[in-house]
Design an enzyme around this catalytic site. Structure first.
Site, PDB file in Angstrom:
ATOM      1  N   CYS A 293       0.814  -1.347   0.247  1.00 62.01           N
ATOM      2  CA  CYS A 293      -0.019  -0.016   0.082  1.00 62.01           C
ATOM      3  C   CYS A 293       0.927   1.245   0.197  1.00 62.01           C
ATOM      4  O   CYS A 293       0.352   2.399  -0.429  1.00 62.01           O
ATOM      5  CB  CYS A 293      -0.818   0.076   1.085  1.00 62.01           C
ATOM      6  SG  CYS A 293       0.068  -0.306   2.805  1.00 62.01           S
ATOM      7  N   GLU A 391      -5.322   3.313  -8.373  1.00 58.52           N
ATOM      8  CA  GLU A 391      -4.160   2.393  -7.480  1.00 58.52           C
ATOM      9  C   GLU A 391      -3.988   1.324  -8.464  1.00 58.52           C
ATOM     10  O   GLU A 391      -4.817   0.394  -8.942  1.00 58.52           O
ATOM     11  CB  GLU A 391      -4.642   2.171  -6.321  1.00 58.52           C
ATOM     12  CG  GLU A 391      -3.860   1.190  -5.549  1.00 58.52           C
ATOM     13  CD  GLU A 391      -4.247   0.683  -4.284  1.00 58.52           C
ATOM     14  OE1 GLU A 391      -5.520   0.255  -4.168  1.00 58.52           O
ATOM     15  OE2 GLU A 391      -3.762   0.819  -3.325  1.00 58.52           O
TER      16      GLU A 391
HETATM   17  P1  NDP Z   1     -10.062  -5.970  -0.228  1.00 59.29           P
HETATM   18  O1  NDP Z   1     -10.654  -5.105   0.129  1.00 59.29           O
HETATM   19  O2  NDP Z   1     -10.483  -6.807  -1.703  1.00 59.29           O
HETATM   20  O3  NDP Z   1     -10.235  -7.357   0.925  1.00 59.29           O
HETATM   21  C1  NDP Z   1      -9.717  -7.005   2.179  1.00 59.29           C
HETATM   22  C2  NDP Z   1     -10.494  -8.084   2.982  1.00 59.29           C
HETATM   23  O4  NDP Z   1     -11.577  -7.762   3.160  1.00 59.29           O
HETATM   24  C3  NDP Z   1     -10.506  -9.385   2.524  1.00 59.29           C
HETATM   25  O5  NDP Z   1     -10.253 -10.320   3.586  1.00 59.29           O
HETATM   26  C4  NDP Z   1     -11.743  -9.492   1.875  1.00 59.29           C
HETATM   27  O6  NDP Z   1     -12.382 -10.946   1.758  1.00 59.29           O
HETATM   28  C5  NDP Z   1     -12.538  -8.869   2.876  1.00 59.29           C
HETATM   29  N1  NDP Z   1     -13.762  -8.299   2.263  1.00 59.29           N
HETATM   30  C6  NDP Z   1     -14.232  -8.173   1.160  1.00 59.29           C
HETATM   31  N2  NDP Z   1     -15.412  -7.728   0.905  1.00 59.29           N
HETATM   32  C7  NDP Z   1     -15.783  -7.478   2.116  1.00 59.29           C
HETATM   33  C8  NDP Z   1     -17.106  -7.129   2.755  1.00 59.29           C
HETATM   34  N3  NDP Z   1     -18.158  -6.609   1.994  1.00 59.29           N
HETATM   35  N4  NDP Z   1     -17.278  -6.991   4.200  1.00 59.29           N
HETATM   36  C9  NDP Z   1     -16.132  -7.441   4.809  1.00 59.29           C
HETATM   37  N5  NDP Z   1     -15.068  -7.916   4.275  1.00 59.29           N
HETATM   38  C10 NDP Z   1     -14.912  -8.015   3.218  1.00 59.29           C
HETATM   39  O7  NDP Z   1      -8.361  -5.723  -0.301  1.00 59.29           O
HETATM   40  P2  NDP Z   1      -7.515  -6.816  -0.970  1.00 59.29           P
HETATM   41  O8  NDP Z   1      -7.356  -8.014  -0.215  1.00 59.29           O
HETATM   42  O9  NDP Z   1      -7.678  -6.675  -2.522  1.00 59.29           O
HETATM   43  O10 NDP Z   1      -5.944  -5.908  -0.720  1.00 59.29           O
HETATM   44  C11 NDP Z   1      -5.446  -4.855  -1.658  1.00 59.29           C
HETATM   45  C12 NDP Z   1      -5.885  -3.444  -0.981  1.00 59.29           C
HETATM   46  O11 NDP Z   1      -5.341  -3.345   0.343  1.00 59.29           O
HETATM   47  C13 NDP Z   1      -5.139  -2.303  -1.497  1.00 59.29           C
HETATM   48  O12 NDP Z   1      -6.159  -1.483  -2.147  1.00 59.29           O
HETATM   49  C14 NDP Z   1      -4.267  -1.938  -0.661  1.00 59.29           C
HETATM   50  O13 NDP Z   1      -3.978  -0.418  -0.894  1.00 59.29           O
HETATM   51  C15 NDP Z   1      -4.842  -1.992   0.492  1.00 59.29           C
HETATM   52  N6  NDP Z   1      -3.676  -2.140   1.631  1.00 59.29           N
HETATM   53  C16 NDP Z   1      -3.806  -0.977   2.517  1.00 59.29           C
HETATM   54  C17 NDP Z   1      -2.914  -0.941   3.434  1.00 59.29           C
HETATM   55  C18 NDP Z   1      -2.818   0.340   4.257  1.00 59.29           C
HETATM   56  O14 NDP Z   1      -2.124   0.088   5.345  1.00 59.29           O
HETATM   57  N7  NDP Z   1      -3.571   1.390   4.197  1.00 59.29           N
HETATM   58  C19 NDP Z   1      -1.869  -1.772   3.483  1.00 59.29           C
HETATM   59  C20 NDP Z   1      -2.211  -2.993   2.611  1.00 59.29           C
HETATM   60  C21 NDP Z   1      -3.061  -3.272   1.720  1.00 59.29           C
HETATM   61  P3  NDP Z   1     -11.921 -11.709   0.274  1.00 59.29           P
HETATM   62  O15 NDP Z   1     -10.745 -10.976  -0.307  1.00 59.29           O
HETATM   63  O16 NDP Z   1     -11.302 -13.243   0.967  1.00 59.29           O
HETATM   64  O17 NDP Z   1     -13.151 -11.776  -0.425  1.00 59.29           O
END
Ligand code: NDP
Length: 487
Positions: A293, A391
């Site tokens: 991120c 992004e």
């Molecule tokens: P997502 O938002 O797709 O998923 C994150 C988690 O949320 C997963 O476990 C996912 O489940 C879950 N999730 C998805 N939909 C829901 C919902 N409706 N309700 C509750 N939980 C839900 O992110 P990514 O995994 O794609 O990660 C990448 C993103 O994370 C990038 O945008 C990055 O910038 C951000 N990020 C930010 C950081 C920071 O410190 N600001 C650090 C690292 C990453 P599942 O995927 O299993 O469906």
């Protein structure tokens, strides 16, 4: 390329839920396959949790709040946290291999960053929790006011796939330090290290029901965020998911902490130490396949050094070896999944349509083996290009020249995101002046990713809600009661 795919002695695991101190399967029996993005091979199965499993986990967590955990002396809880950190280090080779199998990132990176820093999160909060005090005020001879710190209660920890164990422990350690109980949901794409961590917590002395884990997709996360008996949600992931979670949590007014997406600028002034700038900019652009991120994906370079920077930066980027994550010489491994690979590839197409020039990279590699993309440097794009504004979260950066501090500041802040930024200059006055005007939660001057866990970590604008780290984490994971004692 020859993909070894696994460290010979480490076998991937099937991922069950962990509820009330035991590994369990879903009631439905439903599972999905966990895929190694470096080889496209099946690593194992993952249970799909739904409302029922989440409810069981929340009930176990609620019960555990009242039990041994709730009355445990701080010193003992701190010793348990330290032990979790020790056990993570003892099992570092296994955890690092599992992280690499799940994510496609180089093994050396899993070892030196992901797992090592995961242990450090527990060691840091084991110390920090014993050192903090609470406010108290003497109001003349009228009263003494003091605050009492209590756990928030049952906390949902929802995590992304890019730094799976590191980011999970960044939340779990302070949540436990503050005496909470938790229900964790790792990303469906990277479930293995969280599964091992649940057992490590029990082995370290965490009572049953305190740490629960439910696997599944977004619906599983949604079952946690809408559960009426969950008191707080700490979430790291995409901005759009954060918005969805905020709506789901609204009816029950949960406390929220969000670490969301970013499109971080890296501003290089002509007086910067170019050798150091380039070395660090290679990391901030391409480490972890650009799936961090905090990566600086918008690079702005002051015009007098633009050509020299590009030439030296490009020649170093070309030397970066892309391939087998288990090869110690690999600098860039596989993208985390087919879906994410397709997303990043779509931005390469957008860059072409927008008239971008691929100075380096722009290609996929070893398509028959896995999901590999070359480090890519794009020039010639304007400030309104989608590749400059959105992004991408891959090994893809854009480089744009600038002529004045005012002009570049306007571009730096022209975004919904506000997570982090890097500024490179040898002029201290400019460093202080310029950093203060950047709309981001974290600014690095002449460095990147240098962390002290006491400092506030998080983003502003659409990059987050609240801050984590040191006192900020303890504030989020606790509630305060103020007591007024009349004299
Ligand atoms: P997502 O938002 O797709 O998923 C994150 C988690 O949320 C997963 O476990 C996912 O489940 C879950 N999730 C998805 N939909 C829901 C919902 N409706 N309700 C509750 N939980 C839900 O992110 P990514 O995994 O794609 O990660 C990448 C993103 O994370 C990038 O945008 C990055 O910038 C951000 N990020 C930010 C950081 C920071 O410190 N600001 C650090 C690292 C990453 P599942 O995927 O299993 O469906």
């Amino acid at each position: 390329m020859h993909v070894t795919g696994t460290a010979a002695e480490i076998k991937p695991i099937n991922c069950n839920h962990y509820i009330n101190g035991k590994y369990v399967e879903s009631f439905s029996g439903e599972t999905f396959l966990n895929i190694n993005p470096a080889t496209k091979e099946v690593l194992g199965t993952v249970q799909v949790g739904g409302k029922e499993e989440v409810d069981l986990a929340v009930k176990a967590a609620r019960k555990a709040l009242k039990g041994e955990w709730g009355s445990m002396p701080t010193k003992k809880r701190s010793q348990i946290l330290r032990k979790i950190g020790d056990l993570i280090l003892e099992r570092l080779p296994e955890l690092a291999a599992l992280e690499t199998l799940d994510t496609g990132k180089p093994l050396w990176l899993s070892k030196s960053v992901d797992i090592d820093r995961a242990a450090n999160n527990f060691h840091f909060f084991a110390d920090y929790m014993t050192a903090i005090g609470n406010e108290s005020y003497q109001q003349d001879d009228i009263a003494i006011h003091y605050s009492v710190r209590k756990p928030v209660g049952v906390v949902g920890l929802i995590n992304p796939w890019n730094l799976p164990l590191l980011l999970l422990t960044w939340k779990l350690a302070p949540a436990l330090a503050a005496g909470n109980t938790v229900v964790m949901k790792p990303s469906e794409i990277t479930p293995m290290t969280a599964t091992v961590l649940a057992q490590i917590c029990t082995d370290a002395g965490v009572p049953e029901g305190v740490v629960n884990l439910v696997h599944g997709m977004g619906e599983t996360g949604a079952a946690i965020t809408s559960h009426e008996d969950v008191d707080a949600i700490a979430f790291t992931g995409e901005t759009v998911t954060g918005s969805t979670i905020m709506k789901a949590a609204a009816p029950t007014l949960k406390k929220l902490s969000f670490e969301l997406g970013g499109k971080n600028p890296n501003v290089i002034f002509a007086d910067a130490d170019l050798k150091e700038t380039i070395e660090t900019t290679l990391k901030s652009s391409f480490i972890n396949q650009g799936e961090v991120c905090l990566c600086g994906s918008r690079i702005y370079v002051e015009r007098p050094i633009y050509d020299e920077f590009l030439e030296r930066f490009a020649s170093k980027a070309k030397e970066m070896k892309v391939g087998d994550p288990f090869d110690p010489d690999t600098k860039v491994g596989a993208m985390v999944s087919e879906e994410h690979y397709n997303k990043v590839v779509s931005y390469l197409d957008i860059a072409k349509e927008e008239g971008g020039n691929f100075l380096v990279g722009g290609n996929t590699l070893y398509e028959d083996k896995g999901y590999y993309i070359e480090p890519t440097i794009i020039t010639g794009l304007g400030k309104n290009s989608r590749c400059v504004r959105e992004e991408i979260f891959g090994p893809v950066v854009t480089v744009i020249p600038f002529d004045s501090e005012e002009e570049v500041l306007e571009q730096v802040n022209d975004t919904h995101y506000g997570l982090s930024a890097s500024v490179w200059t040898s002029n201290v006055k400019r460093a202080v002046r310029f950093s203060a005007q950047i709309e981001a939660g974290m600014v690095w001057v002449n460095t990147w990713f240098l962390r002290d866990l006491r400092t506030p970590f998080g983003g502003m604008k659409h990059s987050g809600l609240g801050r984590e780290g040191g006192a900020h984490s303890m504030d989020f994971y606790t509630e305060l009661t103020n007591v007024t004692l009349k004299l």
